[in-house]
Structure formats: structure tokens, C-alpha cells
Design an enzyme around this catalytic site. Structure first.
Site, short mmCIF file in Angstrom:
data_model
loop_
_atom_site.label_atom_id
_atom_site.label_comp_id
_atom_site.label_asym_id
_atom_site.label_seq_id
_atom_site.Cartn_x
_atom_site.Cartn_y
_atom_site.Cartn_z
N CYS A 1 0.82 -1.22 0.00
CA CYS A 1 0.00 0.00 0.00
C CYS A 1 0.85 1.26 0.00
O CYS A 1 0.42 2.31 -0.51
CB CYS A 1 -0.95 0.00 1.20
N GLU B 1 -3.70 3.48 -8.09
CA GLU B 1 -2.90 2.47 -7.40
C GLU B 1 -2.85 1.21 -8.25
O GLU B 1 -3.89 0.63 -8.57
CB GLU B 1 -3.48 2.16 -6.03
#
Length: 493
Positions: free
Chosen positions: A295, A396
Site C-alpha cells: 500500500c 494504485e
């Protein structure tokens, strides 16, 4: 613990889930497979839990919270956590093999996580006896003594991702044990095996029945009912921003407390005075570690224009030299992506980068030769000529893909780095202390690393700004997330 099962296996055997101190099947009798992402081989089947199983697990957690667990003193919880840490240390190689086989993490990297994970457990053990309220002078009429109490919030529902099963499990279970809460943990359906091994170790350490429950299943069938359950007092979640938004909506039924650690698109800024010998490998592995499935991956690489071309060339050379393969090989530096679905998602970003005009410097392909043929492998990839509006610079990816972007001034790069809905982490490379402090202050991120990356300490809070979530893991802030504060007033005149 009842209905014992054999020690953790990775040979295609069936595993049961852990509820109320017993190894049990799903109420429906359904199961699901988990595969080694490096080989495609089925390494286990596990129960496919549903709403009934969540209800059973929450009931077990509530009974434990209201029962014998509530009578454990802080020093007893501390002693228990230290036993857990000791067992983790004793079985660390087994834990590493489980993570590597189930989700592809190179075993050398898994072994290197020992200090972090064991440190977390021992930090929580230390904090178990350091939780306290305070006495407060007040201005009320009469002679009144007032003070606060810190009390466990109750039953915690924890939902974790597949990219770090061991650390994510400990980050949820550790503070619960330290504060006196109980836990129902739902691991990702794509990497459920290490949490089940952790349940074995918890039981062996003497954690009372029902204090820690592990329920395997999908997000829709098990995760959503856990987030919605009226008997759950708090939800803690690590995963995608979209799922985090769904959890917030699901929590409204009983206004349960929520902590979220969500997605990121973290900037890494390389200034003209950076030590390139240090910056190149650290910036590369800020993304390529765990095949980009992190992340906090520093996937937006801002490089001062004066050194941009040299830095990108060095970065490409470094990427080319990385050893890619099955994570069980201790020489492997880059393992597979978790699943074919994730592989196809990353391939979509690779196509988008080229279609939108970015220049592919290195990588950009699936690797399917020889021993890699059956796995989900993508070559470490670097794009240059990237603009801030391209998908590879905005979204992402969760794959080993770096977007290199030149910048001219610090004001400019701060504006561009902050121009994102995310705010989880950031990195800075500079030899100038003033620049380091200025950028650390101005970057909108929960963690800022200077001349390093991925440094996570149990005593330091970790979490996000903006759509990267809220709440903190690590430090005293973390324990507060699992506690209620009660004010008490006693008239003594």
C-alpha cells in the site's frame, strides 16, 4: 482448544477455521481453494464461511469478552503476549514458508520481517501494563473527585488483505490482546493460511477460547456480514479505498468504531543533492519489494530534472539485475503477483502507460519462460516521460511499476506530490537538513521517510491522510483505537 488438527500443512490438505477455541467447518459445508501464485498448485482448501459462521464467531468473541477474559489483569495479558511472541520466534521459519507459499512473498524478505513482527508483539506486551486514565482537577461546585478510565471497546472485527498476512494479523490481534478486547479476524480469501497458523500458535500460548477467532471466506460472504454485525463494537480494516468506503457505510447500523488503512499512490522525491548510490536501490525497492503489492509503494518517482536521466538509467539497470522467481528460493528478490486476476489488472496498466504516451524504459511484460510459466510473474517496470494525468501516475497499480516524473522546484514538486486523493506515505532523498524538514512538513502523508523507505517501528504511529484512511496502527495512538474513555465523578464532601 478442541477438535485438534495437524500442524500447518501446505500439501493440498483441508484446513478448518478457528471459532471459540475449536477447529470447525463452514455451516454451509462449502470450501474454497488457495493456490501457490508461483506455481498455480493448490496448497490447501479452507472453509467458505458465510453469515451464520460470522454470527457464531461474534457470539464466541462476546462470550469470551464478558467471561473469563474480562478478569485477566494487565500483567496477565502482558505475560500472554510474551508467550505468543516466544512461540512466533520458535516457529518463525514455518510462518515464513506459509507466507511465501500462500502469497508469493520471497522467503528472504519474510525472514527479514522477524524483528518487526516480534517487536510488535513485545511492544504490545509492554503497553498492556501502561494503559491508564488520569485524575483531573475540576471546577464544579462541591468537593468532587474526577478521573478517567481506559476500558476495552469490546468485540473487534478485523479484515486484512493478502499482501502481508503475518504483519497484518499481528497489527490487529496484538493491540486487542493488550487492551482486553476480543477479535474476529477475516483474512483474505487469497491468503488465508498464515492466519490459521497464527490461531494454532495463539491457542498453544494459552489464549482463552473465543478471544481470537479466524473465519475464512470471501469479502462479500464473510467480510460484509462482519462489518455490518450489530454485535461488533469496532471494525479495523486494511485494504482498498473502495472496500473501506463500503465498510464505513456498513458500520452505520450500530455506529461501531472504524479504523481504516487504505490505498496509496505515494510520491518519492529525489533532490539534486541526493546520494544516488543509496537512493536508487531504496527507491526501486520501495515499489518492487513484494512485487509492488504494498500500500505504501513509492510508485510516483519525482526526480530533479538535472539528474533525471542519470537516475532513470541507474534505476533501469538495477531493475534488470533483480532475480525473479519462486519465493521459496532464498536467492529470489521478486516473487509472483498474488493471482491471475491481479496479473491481468497490472497488464492493463502496462498497456495504458504505453497507450497514453509514456516511454517504457525496462520491463513491461509478463514473464512466462521456463520455471515461471505457471506463475503470475511481471518484470519490474520503469516508465519515463510520464505526465501527472496518466493512469499509471494517478491510480494504485499494486504491481512492480514505477512512473518517473521530472521536477524543477521544491514548490512545484510539493504541489504535484500532494495532488492526489491519497496520503499514506512519501519519501525524500536529500543531503540538506533544511530541505528534509521542509518537505516532511509540507507533504500530505501519514508517514514521511527521508533517505530511507519502509521503516516501520511498533512505537511510531502509521496511517493515512485523505482517502488513505483514518486511525493509526503503532504507538500509543494504536492502543487508543481499541479503548473507550470513561469519565467518573465522585462527590466526597
Amino acid at each position: 482448544m478442541t477438535t485438534a488438527q495437524p500442524r500447518h500443512l501446505l500439501d493440498g490438505s483441508h484446513r478448518r477455521m478457528f471459532i471459540g477455541g475449536a477447529w470447525v467447518e463452514a455451516a454451509s459445508g462449502q470450501t474454497m481453494e488457495t493456490r501457490n501464485p508461483a506455481t498455480g498448485v493448490v496448497i490447501a482448501t479452507v472453509p467458505r464461511a458465510g453469515k451464520k459462521d460470522i454470527e457464531r464467531a461474534v457470539a464466541a468473541a462476546r462470550n469470551a469478552f464478558d467471561g473469563p477474559w474480562s478478569r485477566f489483569k494487565p500483567h496477565e495479558r502482558q505475560k500472554l503476549l510474551l508467550r505468543v511472541a516466544e512461540l512466533f520466534e520458535r516457529h518463525w521459519e514455518e510462518i515464513c514458508v506459509s507466507d511465501t507459499t500462500d502469497m508469493g512473498l520471497p522467503i528472504a524478505r519474510a525472514r527479514g520481517n522477524a524483528n518487526r513482527v516480534l517487536g510488535m508483539l513485545r511492544y504490545y506486551a509492554g503497553m498492556a501494563t501502561a494503559l491508564h486514565g488520569q485524575t483531573i482537577d475540576n471546577s464544579l461546585a462541591g468537593d468532587i473527585v474526577s478521573y478517567t478510565r481506559k476500558e476495552p471497546i469490546g468485540v473487534v472485527g478485523a479484515i486484512i488483505p493478502w499482501n502481508a498476512p503475518t504483519a497484518a494479523s499481528v497489527w490487529k490481534i496484538g493491540p486487542a490482546l493488550a487492551t482486553g478486547c476480543t477479535v474476529v479476524l477475516k483474512p483474505s480469501e487469497e491468503a488465508p493460511l498464515t492466519p490459521l497458523l497464527i490461531a494454532e500458535l495463539m491457542a498453544e500460548a494459552g489464549v482463552p477460547d473465543g478471544v481470537v477467532n479466524i473465519v475464512t471466506g470471501t469479502g462479500t460472504e464473510a467480510g460484509a456480514p462482519l462489518a455490518e454485525h450489530m454485535g461488533v463494537d469496532k471494525i479495523v480494516f486494511t485494504g482498498s479505498t473502495a472496500t473501506g468506503q463500503s465498510i464505513v457505510r456498513a458500520s452505520a447500523g450500530n455506529l461501531k468504531r472504524v479504523s481504516l488503512e487504505l490505498g496509496g499512490k505515494s510520491p518519492v522525491i529525489v533532490c539534486t543533492d541526493a546520494d544516488l548510490e543509496r537512493a536508487v536501490p531504496v527507491a526501486a525497492m520501495s515499489v518492487f519489494a513484494n512485487s509492488g503489492q504494498i500500500c505504501i509503494a513509492g510508485s510516483r518517482l519525482f526526480v530533479a530534472r538535472q539528474i533525471h536521466d542519470e537516475f532513470v538509467a541507474r534505476l533501469a539497470a538495477y531493475a534488470t539485475g533483480l532475480r525473479i522467481g519462486n519465493g521459496i528460493d532464498p536467492e529470489t528478490e521478486i516473487g509472483p503477483l498474488i493471482s491471475l486476476r491481479q496479473l491481468q489488472r497490472v497488464e492493463g496498466f502496462l498497456r495504458a502507460g504505453s497507450e497514453e504516451g509514456a516511454r517504457l524504459v525496462v520491463g513491461g511484460t509478463r514473464l512466462s519462460q521456463g520455471a515461471l510459466a505457471a506463475g503470475n510473474f511481471v518484470a519490474p517496470t520503469v516508465f519515463a516521460g510520464v505526465s501527472d494525468t496518466m493512469r499509471i501516475a494517478r491510480e494504485e497499480i499494486f504491481g512492480p511499476v514505477i512512473s518517473a516524473l521530472p521536477f524543477d522546484t521544491l514548490d512545484e514538486v510539493v504541489r504535484r506530490a500532494n495532488d492526489t486523493p491519497y496520503g499514506l506515505a512519501a519519501g525524500v532523498f536529500t543531503r540538506d537538513l533544511a530541505t528534509a524538514h521542509q518537505l516532511s512538513r509540507r507533504l500530505q502523508a501519514g508517514s514521511v521517510w527521508v533517505n530511507t523507505y519502509h521503516a516501520i517501528d511498533p512505537a511510531v504511529p502509521f496511517g493515512g491522510y485523505k482517502m488513505s484512511g483514518y486511525g493509526r496502527e503503532g504507538g500509543t495512538d494504536h492502543l487508543d483505537e481499541y479503548l473507550n474513555t470513561k469519565g467518573v465523578f465522585i462527590r466526597i464532601d
